[in-house]
Design a protein around this motif. Structure first.
Motif: not given
Length: 607
Positions: A96-97, A115-118, A140-142
């Motif tokens: 996620x992002x 984000x790629x996984x989502x 990705x935020x983290x």
């Protein structure tokens, strides 16, 4: 595969540096020269599905789920067995992002949010987040705040190599990447150790957010042929609501014209976006927003997780017992190369193959053929045929078994000729194993290596190498038993390639036997004018048709003696001459368990 079916999202996976996809290069193939061999093996017909493993585990009691890839498996479980949701203590998701840009670098001008996984399965991610089970998201935020820095990499290599698992992880790392999944696992571990209810986490700053997952794009309810949940169905899949949030346009590719904005590098599609929203549209999710700084300001490790990560890997407790070189007391690498001194060598042959069982039988047959008749000088592997080119390792293993480590192997394309590099046209024809592609467990040499000695050669490079070594008047015979992509690329790259090609044989085992022993098979051949249908219509593409308008004259094998063919093949495979120099991994283990019987360097053996 995703809940949408097909390979819709796989096309966003960027190619590796040698033409393979990053999902095939995972782990950089380090297992091959490092990990010990355990007694368990992947068995496609017996391998339990992911859903079955989760059902069995959750049925036994309260369980925490850690999801480090696309969320398809968890979504299917929660949709099929809602009664087991009560046993899910919490789900930790690496993906996620929310407030950070997406990371679809190959598709940013179509979708800058995902984000790629989502993105791999947006509908699955939506189902998991909206399932009612407690969720902690590590987006990705983290993870953008915990890159593999030069300082971290240097510190890891200099001081933190005391266990086999630490050395293995170090070899698997690439500078310039991020500790995406490792960090998510650390966040989950910290929460479970300290208690999620206390809200504290030593590795990450967290806060609750109201989010959802975008699975389609407005306007909703307009069926434009892009949405597999609605288009062509009298009743939407999974009972979805027509006109609802899932019924809009679904991104069909990384160059989807619907998603592109003229004059802008940022597209408008949001498939796979974990979006912060208000009201009942979203759900409360605990979200990691950044990695916690190291409290020791003097340390070379600037994140608290870096310190814990290295400390845990190097703990003597629960440490690995050995790696491949220490598992066996006399482990050594041996390259088997034939001695061709005073040996008459036959016509030069290149074998162009994919990964079907028949191709491997053909390869072994060619290696058994008399060298004064057939001189196999190169193997080209198609990456867009029966299986992915990641399984190129099997070819290396067969060549080693047969004592032919001298034969170069070339890596071919992952897609069909003239299709997008990141496309997945025709991938639907590749059969699946029990829950995955038949090549999904195979890996090969290090992805990040630019060292010519370790870099995997490409198919065209092997062709060029064989061609340069031809003697005066010599020509190459080609046997191909997969897609013709490699040969087409050779023909297009070298306009005079046909001047050094004597014959091209198309066929698997029969093609190999006919090439070597055609005159003994009591065969008959007819000249026919043919065309190959290639008009992008799935129902007819690839058909070979007789055409009076065509000027392409091709020899077609019309008859042969079947009994003679089978006898020739069986006798060749059973012949002790040019047989395997090492019969199995069990035999190899026995060799590695006793002292070498020679005093030489032990890395090359001539046969």
């Amino acid at each position: 595969m995703s809940t949408a079916g097909g390979c819709r999202y796989r096309q966003a996976i960027p190619p590796g540096r040698r033409g393979g996809r990053l999902d095939a290069d995972t782990n950089s193939g380090v297992w091959r020269g490092f990990l010990p061999r355990g007694p368990r093996r992947y068995e496609p017909l017996r391998q339990p599905t992911a859903q079955q493993v989760m059902v069995d585990t959750l049925s036994a009691g309260s369980t925490t789920l850690l999801l480090l890839g696309t969320l398809t498996n968890a979504a299917l479980l929660l949709m099929a067995r809602p009664d087991l949701r009560r046993n899910v203590e919490r789900v930790y998701v690496s993906g996620g992002s929310v407030r950070a840009p997406g990371n679809l670098f190959t598709a940013y001008n179509a979708n800058p949010f995902a984000e790629f996984n989502v993105f791999g399965d947006p509908f699955a991610a939506y189902q998991v987040l909206h399932s009612g089970v407690p969720i902690t998201l590590v987006p990705l935020d983290a993870t953008n705040t915990i890159p593999v820095t030069e300082e971290f990499f240097a510190e890891f290599g200099r001081r933190w190599q005391s266990t086999p698992e630490a050395r293995y992880c170090f070899q698997s790392l690439d500078k310039g990447y991020y500790l995406w999944d490792s960090f998510a696992a650390g966040v989950a571990f910290s929460a479970m150790r300290n208690g999620e209810a206390n809200g504290g986490n030593e590795f990450a700053e967290l806060e609750y957010m109201n989010i959802t997952v975008i699975t389609s794009n407005e306007p909703y309810g307009v069926r434009d042929g892009s949405n597999p949940f609605f288009d062509g169905r009298a009743t939407p899949k999974f009972g979805l609501k027509d006109g609802g949030a899932h019924s809009g346009h679904v991104q069909t590719g990384i160059r989807d014209s619907f998603c592109l904005v003229p004059g802008s590098n940022n597209g408008r599609c949001q498939d796979g976006y974990t979006k912060e929203v208000s009201g009942s549209e979203g759900v409360q999710v605990r979200v990691a927003t950044s990695a916690t700084p190291n409290t020791d300001n003097s340390s070379a490790l600037d994140r608290e997780f870096f310190k814990s990560f290295l400390e845990v890997l190097n703990l003597p407790k629960q440490a690995g017992r050995f790696n491949i070189s220490t598992e066996f007391p006399y482990y050594r690498e041996i390259l088997y190369k034939p001695d061709f001194m005073n040996v008459s060598r036959g016509r030069p042959v290149i074998f162009d193959m994919d990964m079907s069982p028949g191709d491997f039988v053909s390869l072994i047959y060619l290696l058994k053929a008399p060298r004064e008749v057939i001189d196999l000088q190169g193997v080209l592997v198609n990456g867009n045929g029966w299986a992915n080119i990641a399984s190129i390792d099997i070819v290396y293993d067969i060549l080693h078994m047969m004592g032919r480590d001298d034969i170069p192997v070339g890596l071919g394309n992952t897609t069909a000729l003239c299709t997008p590099t990141l496309g997945c046209t025709n991938a639907y024809a590749i059969p699946l194993g029990s829950g995955g592609f038949i090549d999904s467990d195979t890996l090969y040499t290090p992805e990040s290596s630019d060292d010519p000695e370790h870099r995997q050669p490409l198919a065209f490079e092997v062709w060029q190498s064989v061609r340069k070594q031809l003697g005066p008047g010599d020509k190459i015979t080609l046997l191909t038993s997969g897609p013709l992509t490699n040969l087409a690329n050779i023909s297009l790259s070298e306009r005079d390639a046909s001047s050094v090609i004597e014959d091209i044989f198309l066929g698997e085992v029969l093609g190999a036997v006919y090439m070597v022993q055609g005159s003994d098979l009591k065969s008959s051949v007819q000249l026919k004018t043919i065309n190959v249908v290639a008009n992008t219509t799935e129902s007819t593409d690839g058909q070979i048709v007789i055409s009076k308008q065509s000027t392409k004259l091709v020899k077609v094998l019309s008859h042969f003696d079947g009994k003679t063919y089978y006898n020739r093949l069986a006798n060749s495979l059973a012949n002790k001459k040019q047989s395997a120099v090492i019969g199995s991994f069990e035999e190899q283990m026995a060799i590695w368990s006793r002292p070498p019987n020679n005093s030489g360097p032990g890395h090359t053996k001539f046969l």
